[in-house]
Design a protein around this motif. Structure first.
Motif, mmCIF file in Angstrom:
data_model
loop_
_atom_site.group_PDB
_atom_site.id
_atom_site.type_symbol
_atom_site.label_atom_id
_atom_site.label_comp_id
_atom_site.label_asym_id
_atom_site.label_seq_id
_atom_site.Cartn_x
_atom_site.Cartn_y
_atom_site.Cartn_z
ATOM 1 N N LYS A 224 0.883 -1.042 0.032
ATOM 2 C CA LYS A 224 -0.011 -0.038 0.179
ATOM 3 C C LYS A 224 0.759 1.499 -0.193
ATOM 4 C CE LYS A 224 -4.014 -1.963 2.392
ATOM 5 N NZ LYS A 224 -3.588 -3.351 2.525
ATOM 6 N N PRO A 225 1.777 1.443 -1.129
ATOM 7 C CA PRO A 225 2.646 2.556 -1.031
ATOM 8 C C PRO A 225 1.851 3.822 -1.201
ATOM 9 C CG PRO A 225 2.865 1.417 -2.935
ATOM 10 C CD PRO A 225 1.705 0.542 -2.208
ATOM 11 N N ASP A 226 2.432 5.111 -0.843
ATOM 12 C CA ASP A 226 1.932 6.346 -1.280
ATOM 13 C C ASP A 226 2.742 6.881 -2.505
ATOM 14 O OD1 ASP A 226 0.328 6.632 0.968
ATOM 15 O OD2 ASP A 226 2.114 6.931 1.932
ATOM 16 N N LEU A 227 3.774 5.978 -2.717
ATOM 17 C CA LEU A 227 4.556 6.401 -4.051
ATOM 18 C C LEU A 227 5.515 5.237 -4.528
ATOM 19 C CD1 LEU A 227 6.037 8.650 -5.839
ATOM 20 C CD2 LEU A 227 7.798 8.758 -4.134
ATOM 21 N N VAL A 228 5.504 5.095 -5.869
ATOM 22 C CA VAL A 228 6.521 3.829 -6.342
ATOM 23 C C VAL A 228 7.591 4.666 -7.057
ATOM 24 C CG1 VAL A 228 6.776 2.338 -8.314
ATOM 25 C CG2 VAL A 228 4.727 2.185 -6.622
ATOM 26 N N LEU A 229 8.779 4.207 -6.669
ATOM 27 C CA LEU A 229 9.972 4.604 -7.543
ATOM 28 C C LEU A 229 10.365 3.577 -8.389
ATOM 29 C CD1 LEU A 229 12.470 6.364 -4.862
ATOM 30 C CD2 LEU A 229 10.789 7.512 -6.475
ATOM 31 N N TYR A 230 10.282 3.744 -9.687
ATOM 32 C CA TYR A 230 10.568 2.774 -10.864
ATOM 33 C C TYR A 230 11.922 2.848 -11.410
ATOM 34 C CZ TYR A 230 9.790 -0.119 -14.947
ATOM 35 O OH TYR A 230 10.134 -0.880 -15.787
ATOM 36 N N ASP A 231 12.502 1.724 -11.315
ATOM 37 C CA ASP A 231 13.925 1.758 -11.967
ATOM 38 C C ASP A 231 13.846 1.033 -13.137
ATOM 39 O OD1 ASP A 231 16.628 1.386 -12.907
ATOM 40 O OD2 ASP A 231 17.515 1.285 -10.998
ATOM 41 N N ALA A 232 13.616 1.726 -14.314
ATOM 42 C CA ALA A 232 13.329 0.891 -15.595
ATOM 43 C C ALA A 232 14.777 0.680 -16.497
ATOM 44 C CB ALA A 232 12.561 1.916 -16.460
ATOM 45 N N GLY A 233 15.660 -0.115 -15.749
ATOM 46 C CA GLY A 233 16.801 -0.322 -16.580
ATOM 47 C C GLY A 233 16.654 -1.094 -17.754
ATOM 48 N N VAL A 234 17.219 -0.640 -18.861
ATOM 49 C CA VAL A 234 17.150 -1.400 -20.053
ATOM 50 C C VAL A 234 18.240 -2.490 -20.238
ATOM 51 C CG1 VAL A 234 15.611 0.207 -21.055
ATOM 52 C CG2 VAL A 234 18.035 0.474 -21.747
ATOM 53 N N ASP A 235 19.173 -2.603 -19.329
ATOM 54 C CA ASP A 235 20.244 -3.696 -19.563
ATOM 55 C C ASP A 235 19.703 -5.359 -19.415
ATOM 56 O OD1 ASP A 235 19.737 -3.170 -17.002
ATOM 57 O OD2 ASP A 235 21.829 -2.249 -16.463
ATOM 58 N N THR A 236 18.291 -5.474 -19.387
ATOM 59 C CA THR A 236 17.582 -6.481 -19.508
ATOM 60 C C THR A 236 17.611 -6.744 -21.115
ATOM 61 O OG1 THR A 236 15.649 -5.092 -19.571
ATOM 62 C CG2 THR A 236 16.209 -6.332 -17.271
ATOM 63 N N HIS A 237 17.883 -5.955 -22.133
ATOM 64 C CA HIS A 237 17.610 -6.041 -23.450
ATOM 65 C C HIS A 237 18.556 -6.996 -23.876
ATOM 66 C CE1 HIS A 237 17.472 -5.246 -27.607
ATOM 67 N NE2 HIS A 237 16.296 -4.635 -27.460
ATOM 68 N N ARG A 238 18.221 -8.125 -24.787
ATOM 69 C CA ARG A 238 18.956 -9.039 -25.528
ATOM 70 C C ARG A 238 20.396 -8.466 -26.085
ATOM 71 N NH1 ARG A 238 15.082 -10.923 -30.396
ATOM 72 N NH2 ARG A 238 15.293 -9.139 -31.661
ATOM 73 N N ASP A 239 20.482 -7.186 -26.464
ATOM 74 C CA ASP A 239 21.638 -6.665 -27.044
ATOM 75 C C ASP A 239 22.700 -5.841 -26.312
ATOM 76 O OD1 ASP A 239 20.826 -7.707 -29.494
ATOM 77 O OD2 ASP A 239 19.798 -6.162 -30.146
ATOM 78 N N ASP A 240 22.000 -5.949 -24.680
ATOM 79 C CA ASP A 240 23.114 -5.201 -23.800
ATOM 80 C C ASP A 240 24.229 -5.985 -23.600
ATOM 81 O OD1 ASP A 240 22.410 -2.826 -21.668
ATOM 82 O OD2 ASP A 240 23.515 -4.676 -20.595
ATOM 83 N N LYS A 241 25.175 -4.980 -23.466
ATOM 84 C CA LYS A 241 26.559 -5.518 -23.548
ATOM 85 C C LYS A 241 26.874 -6.149 -21.963
ATOM 86 C CE LYS A 241 29.411 -1.915 -24.153
ATOM 87 N NZ LYS A 241 30.381 -1.057 -24.678
ATOM 88 N N LEU A 242 26.118 -5.804 -21.015
ATOM 89 C CA LEU A 242 26.307 -6.320 -19.682
ATOM 90 C C LEU A 242 25.269 -7.358 -19.027
ATOM 91 C CD1 LEU A 242 27.552 -3.051 -17.641
ATOM 92 C CD2 LEU A 242 28.859 -4.778 -19.053
ATOM 93 N N GLY A 243 24.197 -7.183 -19.617
ATOM 94 C CA GLY A 243 22.880 -7.762 -19.180
ATOM 95 C C GLY A 243 22.867 -9.374 -19.814
ATOM 96 N N LYS A 244 22.489 -10.273 -19.127
ATOM 97 C CA LYS A 244 22.353 -11.571 -19.440
ATOM 98 C C LYS A 244 20.926 -12.045 -19.667
ATOM 99 C CE LYS A 244 26.934 -12.686 -17.930
ATOM 100 N NZ LYS A 244 27.865 -13.097 -16.956
ATOM 101 N N LEU A 245 20.085 -11.015 -19.872
ATOM 102 C CA LEU A 245 18.571 -11.365 -20.077
ATOM 103 C C LEU A 245 18.476 -11.019 -21.650
ATOM 104 C CD1 LEU A 245 16.509 -10.215 -16.967
ATOM 105 C CD2 LEU A 245 17.593 -12.585 -17.387
ATOM 106 N N GLN A 246 17.172 -11.432 -22.310
ATOM 107 C CA GLN A 246 16.854 -11.484 -23.699
ATOM 108 C C GLN A 246 15.720 -10.780 -23.976
ATOM 109 O OE1 GLN A 246 18.739 -13.431 -26.372
ATOM 110 N NE2 GLN A 246 20.334 -13.461 -24.774
ATOM 111 N N LEU A 247 15.251 -10.076 -23.303
ATOM 112 C CA LEU A 247 14.104 -8.953 -23.772
ATOM 113 C C LEU A 247 14.425 -8.132 -24.959
ATOM 114 C CD1 LEU A 247 13.631 -9.569 -20.745
ATOM 115 C CD2 LEU A 247 12.606 -7.507 -20.671
ATOM 116 N N THR A 248 13.341 -8.125 -25.725
ATOM 117 C CA THR A 248 13.281 -7.251 -27.006
ATOM 118 C C THR A 248 12.878 -6.026 -26.884
ATOM 119 O OG1 THR A 248 10.961 -8.090 -27.554
ATOM 120 C CG2 THR A 248 12.947 -9.487 -28.164
ATOM 121 N N ASP A 249 12.899 -5.086 -27.765
ATOM 122 C CA ASP A 249 11.956 -3.600 -27.593
ATOM 123 C C ASP A 249 10.656 -3.805 -27.232
ATOM 124 O OD1 ASP A 249 14.483 -2.501 -28.013
ATOM 125 O OD2 ASP A 249 13.918 -1.781 -30.249
#
Ligand SMILES: [Zn+2]
Length: 305
Positions: A224-249
């Motif tokens: 029951k938060p009064d505020l959400v802080l959302y960190d939308a890092g895109v290093d989850t993308h399949r072409d990211d140099k560091l991330g090891k997940l495979q999300l697409t655009d």
């Protein structure tokens, strides 16, 4: 009224040529949002450098002073991974101001997006992994202290665990830390968030979105938060140099729509930061970050017009 977007030209500080941190992406993101008509110039809000005492709500005075004066020892400086400069100190502080302003505008308008932020590897007395001061934690403490919120939920979907944030709020019942990250990515030693969801290497869109959907609605009704802080890092993308997940655009767009609509539908304001993203193809990387602002614009219009 249009979606508030937060940007400052000082988000870009010079780094030595060829440095692996993609600093220029912040300025390029601003340009792309303007050029693609995602945001009009009057939608952009410029933050100020916050007083040191706000940074010290999270960080030890000794660390803040040593970093700002450039007197950290070599080991601490290497752990951050960014070479010290006066311009980088200013950039670091202005970016913290940006996330504070983003949270303020989210509380006023229901939704707001920064074009930087998400330095979640910063601990109270040291920085790590390109993170110097923890903007998410500082913004939480500022608004809790001012009594503007009672409970905050941090939704950290960067591919790396939000270890600094988890540690900072480990004993704080007013801040719930949720981190969904790839289990084999940095940091090697994980901290304990209030809820960690470690994902297997190579996970793609469908499984990722289903997993997120199985946690987020329950979290909102439980915390029951009064505020959400959302960190939308895109290093989850399949072409990211560091991330090891495979999300697409497309997967990223679905993720942002899912997070933003799930929260705003139950009336919880969301302050978004862009988090990590690493690629040699800068145009592709900047587009990935802009997906957040594109999705937020849709959600904002659906809700308020
Ligand atoms: Zn990351």
């Amino acid at each position: 009224m249009d979606l508030p977007i937060i940007y400052h030209p000082d988000y870009v500080a010079p780094l030595p040529p060829g440095h692996r941190f993609p600093m220029q992406k912040f300025g390029m993101l601003y340009d792309m949002l303007i050029n693609d008509g995602v945001g009009k110039p009057e939608q952009f809000h410029q933050p100020v450098r916050p007083p040191v005492k706000l940074i010290e709500l999270v960080h030890t005075p000794g660390y803040v002073e040593a970093y700002c004066q450039g007197s950290l020892d070599g080991k601490q400086q290497r752990r951050i991974g960014l070479p010290w400069s006066e311009a980088l100190v200013n950039r670091t502080c202005v970016a913290v101001g940006g996330t504070i302003l983003t949270a303020k505008l989210a509380l006023e308008c229901g939704l707001a997006c920064n074009t930087a932020g998400g330095t979640h590897h910063a601990f109270p007395d040291y920085g790590s992994g390109f993170c110097i001061f923890n903007d998410l934690a500082i913004a939480c403490r500022v608004f809790l202290q001012e009594g503007l919120v009672r409970r905050v939920l941090i939704v950290d979907l960067d591919v790396h665990q939000g270890d600094g944030t988890a540690y900072i709020f480990r004993d704080d019942p007013n801040v719930f830390t949720f981190s969904m990250h790839c289990e084999v990515n940095f940091p090697g030693i994980k901290q304990k968030s209030d809820l960690d969801v470690p994902l297997a290497e190579g996970m793609g869109d469908d499984e990722y979105l289903q997993t997120l959907g199985s946690y987020l609605p329950d979290l909102l009704s439980h915390v029951k938060p009064d505020l959400v802080l959302y960190d939308a890092g895109v290093d989850t993308h399949r072409d990211d140099k560091l991330g090891k997940l495979q999300l697409t655009d497309t997967g990223l767009f679905c993720r942002e729509m899912q997070v933003l609509s799930t929260c705003t539908k139950v009336g919880v304001p969301v302050a978004c930061v862009i988090g990590g993203g690493y690629a040699t193809d800068m145009a592709a990387l900047v587009y990935r970050h802009s997906i957040l602002h594109r999705a937020a614009t849709q959600v904002y219009q659906q809700r308020w017009f």
